[in-house]
Design a protein around this motif. Structure first.
Motif, PDB file in Angstrom:
ATOM      1  N   ASP A  10       0.849  -1.200   0.000  1.00 40.86           N
ATOM      2  CA  ASP A  10       0.000   0.000   0.000  1.00 40.86           C
ATOM      3  C   ASP A  10       0.875   1.237   0.000  1.00 40.86           C
ATOM      4  N   ASN A  11       1.337   1.618  -1.160  1.00 41.31           N
ATOM      5  CA  ASN A  11       2.087   2.868  -1.301  1.00 41.31           C
ATOM      6  C   ASN A  11       1.721   3.505  -2.627  1.00 41.31           C
ATOM      7  N   VAL A  12       2.111   4.776  -2.772  1.00 45.36           N
ATOM      8  CA  VAL A  12       1.725   5.545  -3.954  1.00 45.36           C
ATOM      9  C   VAL A  12       2.317   4.939  -5.210  1.00 45.36           C
ATOM     10  N   GLU A  13       3.579   4.467  -5.151  1.00 41.81           N
ATOM     11  CA  GLU A  13       4.240   3.933  -6.328  1.00 41.81           C
ATOM     12  C   GLU A  13       3.486   2.710  -6.869  1.00 41.81           C
ATOM     13  N   GLU A  14       3.060   1.827  -5.952  1.00 41.14           N
ATOM     14  CA  GLU A  14       2.348   0.626  -6.377  1.00 41.14           C
ATOM     15  C   GLU A  14       0.990   0.973  -6.999  1.00 41.14           C
ATOM     16  N   ARG A  15       0.316   1.919  -6.380  1.00 39.11           N
ATOM     17  CA  ARG A  15      -0.980   2.320  -6.924  1.00 39.11           C
ATOM     18  C   ARG A  15      -0.815   2.929  -8.320  1.00 39.11           C
ATOM     19  N   LEU A  16       0.212   3.772  -8.493  1.00 35.88           N
ATOM     20  CA  LEU A  16       0.469   4.384  -9.804  1.00 35.88           C
ATOM     21  C   LEU A  16       0.815   3.314 -10.837  1.00 35.88           C
ATOM     22  N   ALA A  17       1.601   2.324 -10.435  1.00 37.19           N
ATOM     23  CA  ALA A  17       1.968   1.243 -11.358  1.00 37.19           C
ATOM     24  C   ALA A  17       0.714   0.485 -11.801  1.00 37.19           C
ATOM     25  N   GLY A  18      -0.207   0.302 -10.854  1.00 36.45           N
ATOM     26  CA  GLY A  18      -1.458  -0.396 -11.184  1.00 36.45           C
ATOM     27  C   GLY A  18      -2.294   0.384 -12.181  1.00 36.45           C
ATOM     28  N   PHE A  19      -2.387   1.688 -11.981  1.00 33.64           N
ATOM     29  CA  PHE A  19      -3.165   2.512 -12.910  1.00 33.64           C
ATOM     30  C   PHE A  19      -2.487   2.610 -14.276  1.00 33.64           C
ATOM     31  N   GLU A  20      -1.145   2.687 -14.282  1.00 38.19           N
ATOM     32  CA  GLU A  20      -0.417   2.734 -15.548  1.00 38.19           C
ATOM     33  C   GLU A  20      -0.601   1.448 -16.351  1.00 38.19           C
TER      34      GLU A  20
END
Length: 375
Positions: free
Chosen positions: A86-96
């Motif tokens: 649960d971090n911003v980088e992982e969430r961004l990777a998921g959306f990308e």
């Protein structure tokens, strides 16, 4: 949503079992333990949403999501990542990678249910909107097509009014049928019959002749449609039975065109009957006039010949009797001059007779010209 399908993708069986327990009362559940198996199942099954783990052996969840977005069938299928990271980088990777949402572990059952319900509802509305748009486009295209076909029918009505031959009407019908993408053959009921776009010994002509005796106006058998009327028979060999809307529309058009042709054929037949009647009357007038001119000419010639002979006999007799009258030379000359003048006058009348014959011949020539123009 009871018929909606949720695919759960996780290499850990206990994680899949937990999600299944949360959702199975409301949805059909498909399970997959790897990315490759997930992609294979998506090609074979209809799935409404994918719950996708991120950390899996082989393909990661992000790689799987990227492949899902590349396939036309699943390009818009909602994908929700489920991960302990649960971090911003992982969430961004998921959306990308193309994900729609990101749920962190440990999972909250109510949150999972709410997000699944939300995305399935949204996808259903999106699909319905696409269907409505496609339907609207189809209706618009059909309207434009129908308008174009109607324009061709109106043009057919106009152009058929200047056609003066029976076979010309048949040819015009085959022409507009071809514009509609149809193969048409026509039989015009005359003696002898007129065949258009088919040979007298062809199968099409046999079908048309057989159908001529039918009491039914329109008969459809598979891709073939036959239309019968008092003056013509029509055979269409390639009706678009696979397109119900176009099939019905073209069938209506053909019925209208057949009625237009029927009316025009009746008019042409009437015009031809009047023309033939006029021709017969004119022929009889010419024949009668020729006979009268010939009789008159013969009588004039006989009369001229008799008149000339009477005058010659009179002059000969007058010359013979002058010697017995005891007239002097001047008196004899004067009487003979009167006789010769009478003979010349008679010759002049003969010339007038020839002029009269010439005028009668002019009348005959005028009648011949009228007859020629009618043919």
């Amino acid at each position: 949503m009871a018929n909606s399908t949720v695919m759960i993708v996780d290499d850990v069986e206990s994680n899949r079992m937990l999600l299944k327990m949360i959702l199975e009362d409301d949805y059909t559940i498909l399970e997959s333990a790897s990315g490759s198996d997930c992609l294979n199942q998506l090609q074979e099954s209809e799935v409404d949403i994918v719950l996708l783990d991120v950390n899996m052996p082989g393909m990661t969840g992000y790689e799987v999501c990227t492949e899902i977005r590349k396939q036309q069938k699943t390009a818009t299928t909602p994908v929700v990542f489920i991960s302990a990271m649960d971090n911003v980088e992982e969430r961004l990777a998921g959306f990308e990678a193309g994900g729609n949402d990101y749920i962190t572990k440990p999972i909250d059952p109510e949150h999972v249910i709410e997000r699944v319900k939300h995305f399935i509802s949204h996808q259903t509305e999106t699909n319905k909107a696409k269907e409505d748009a496609n339907t609207a486009m189809q209706v618009a295209m059909e309207a434009m097509t129908s308008s174009s076909e109607l324009g061709q029918i109106i043009e057919f009505v106009k152009s058929s009014q200047i056609i003066s031959s029976l076979d010309g009407i048949g040819e015009k019908f085959c022409e507009i049928a071809q514009n509609f993408g149809l193969q048409a053959s026509v039989l015009i009921h005359t003696t002898p019959p007129i065949y258009v776009n088919c040979k007298p010994d062809s199968m099409e002509c046999r079908v048309l002749n057989k159908f001529k005796a039918s009491s039914e106006r329109i008969v459809s058998i598979g891709v073939r449609t036959m239309i019968n009327s008092d003056d013509m028979g029509i055979l269409i060999n390639n009706m678009p039975v696979e397109d119900e809307s176009r099939y019905g529309r073209l069938k209506d058009h053909l019925a209208v065109l057949s009625s237009i042709c029927e009316g025009r054929l009746q008019t042409i037949k009437t015009e031809l009957a009047v023309k033939n009647q006029r021709k017969d009357i004119l022929t009889r007038i010419i024949q009668m006039t020729e006979e009268q001119v010939q009789s008159f000419s013969e009588k004039l010639q006989i009369h001229d010949k008799k008149s000339r002979q009477v005058m010659l006999d009179m002059i000969v007799e007058l010359e013979a009797k002058l010697f017995t009258l005891g007239l002097d030379e001047d008196q004899e000359h004067q009487l003979m001059s009167l006789a010769y003048n009478a003979s010349e006058t008679l010759d002049g009348m003969k010339n007038n007779t020839k002029e009269l014959e010439g005028e009668l011949s002019i009348i005959l020539e005028a009648l011949y010209d009228v007859l020629a123009k009618d043919n």
